[in-house]
Design an enzyme around this catalytic site. Structure first.
Site, PDB file in Angstrom:
ATOM      1  N   HIS A  94       3.912   7.762  -3.155  1.00  0.00           N
ATOM      2  CA  HIS A  94       4.359   6.867  -3.597  1.00  0.00           C
ATOM      3  C   HIS A  94       5.764   6.304  -3.074  1.00  0.00           C
ATOM      4  O   HIS A  94       6.507   7.029  -2.718  1.00  0.00           O
ATOM      5  CB  HIS A  94       4.489   7.177  -5.022  1.00  0.00           C
ATOM      6  CG  HIS A  94       4.808   6.116  -6.051  1.00  0.00           C
ATOM      7  ND1 HIS A  94       6.328   5.715  -6.072  1.00  0.00           N
ATOM      8  CD2 HIS A  94       4.002   5.476  -6.763  1.00  0.00           C
ATOM      9  CE1 HIS A  94       6.154   4.678  -7.221  1.00  0.00           C
ATOM     10  NE2 HIS A  94       4.891   4.777  -7.686  1.00  0.00           N
ATOM     11  N   GLU A 165       1.359  -1.223  -3.139  1.00  0.00           N
ATOM     12  CA  GLU A 165       2.504  -1.304  -4.054  1.00  0.00           C
ATOM     13  C   GLU A 165       3.596  -1.806  -3.390  1.00  0.00           C
ATOM     14  O   GLU A 165       4.577  -1.072  -2.689  1.00  0.00           O
ATOM     15  CB  GLU A 165       2.791  -0.036  -4.736  1.00  0.00           C
ATOM     16  CG  GLU A 165       3.097   1.163  -3.757  1.00  0.00           C
ATOM     17  CD  GLU A 165       3.505   2.344  -4.242  1.00  0.00           C
ATOM     18  OE1 GLU A 165       3.723   2.527  -5.597  1.00  0.00           O
ATOM     19  OE2 GLU A 165       4.108   2.992  -3.609  1.00  0.00           O
TER      20      GLU A 165
END
Length: 247
Positions: A94, A165
């Site tokens: 992430h 993302e």
């Protein structure tokens, strides 16, 4: 494969708050078999969440893992530990892990390999920063992140999902447009097919970055978007349910 809608709670919710959330969220869950629903709480809530989600069709995932099974790694958690409490997924790479905690592509690669070896499905997160996008480097950055993460395990891409993302969109309230996302998702799909021609669409490509109940449907209209990785908007059970059933 079914489209995947994943909740990443990040560092939010105590055990008590987790219990309250799941009790409320499950009231909204109907026909979960039509899509795959995933909740990724903080480590302290995994055990209770795993117990409460058993038999509901809602899957449990973790937000991070270590690549070793055990050892002197203070503050870390292993994949077998996650699996013991019911985790079937783990988020790897992430942007907050990359940019706040300095996780390198090399470390992320080790985690991906460990996930594949130990039988948990990783969600590999990739994405460009604002300055990289403005410099026209989006595709180059994403290609590098994916190739380094999957070096030597390209034939196993069917056991991996990827979340695009864009770093400039995460938590900002300013998402990429669906058209921006489709362009990048198409690039990722073509890259995965090059790395593993036998993939046959088994790698789901999710979008993450300021997803909310108002824009989820617009993203999910596009077949190139195979799911969503939801942050802030997943912290409210009704809000997350609206996203889950937005398509």
């Amino acid at each position: 494969m079914r489209r995947l809608i994943a909740a990443n709670w990040k560092m939010n919710k105590t055990v008590k708050e987790t219990e309250e959330y799941i009790n409320t969220f499950l009231k909204f869950v109907e026909h979960p078999e039509s899509r795959e629903i995933l909740i990724c709480p903080p480590f302290t809530s995994l055990y209770v969440a795993g117990k409460m989600l058993q038999g509901t069709g809602v899957k449990l995932g973790a937000q991070n893992c270590h690549y070793e099974k055990r050892g002197a790694f203070t503050g870390e958690i292993s994949i077998p530990m996650l699996q013991e409490v019911g985790c079937e997924y783990v988020i790897v790479g992430h942007s907050e892990r990359r940019h706040i905690f300095g996780e390198s592509d090399e470390l992320i690669h080790k985690k991906i390999v460990a996930c594949l070896e130990m039988g948990i499905r990783p969600i590999l997160c990739v994405g460009e920063k604002k300055e990289e996008r403005e410099a026209g480097m989006t595709f180059k950055v994403i290609e590098t992140q994916i190739k380094l993460a999957l070096t030597g395990v390209e034939e196993h891409t069917d056991k991996i999902d990827i979340a695009y993302e864009p770093v400039w969109a995460i938590g900002t309230g300013t998402p990429a447009t669906p058209e921006d996302a489709v362009e990048v998702h198409t690039f990722i799909r073509n890259l995965i097919n090059q790395l593993n021609p036998k993939n046959e669409g088994k790698t789901r490509i999710l979008y993450g970055g300021s997803v909310n109940p108002q824009n989820a449907k617009e993203f999910m209209k596009h077949e190139e978007i195979n799911g969503l990785l939801v942050g802030t908007a997943s912290l409210d059970p009704e809000s997350f349910a609206k996203i889950v059933y937005s398509f």
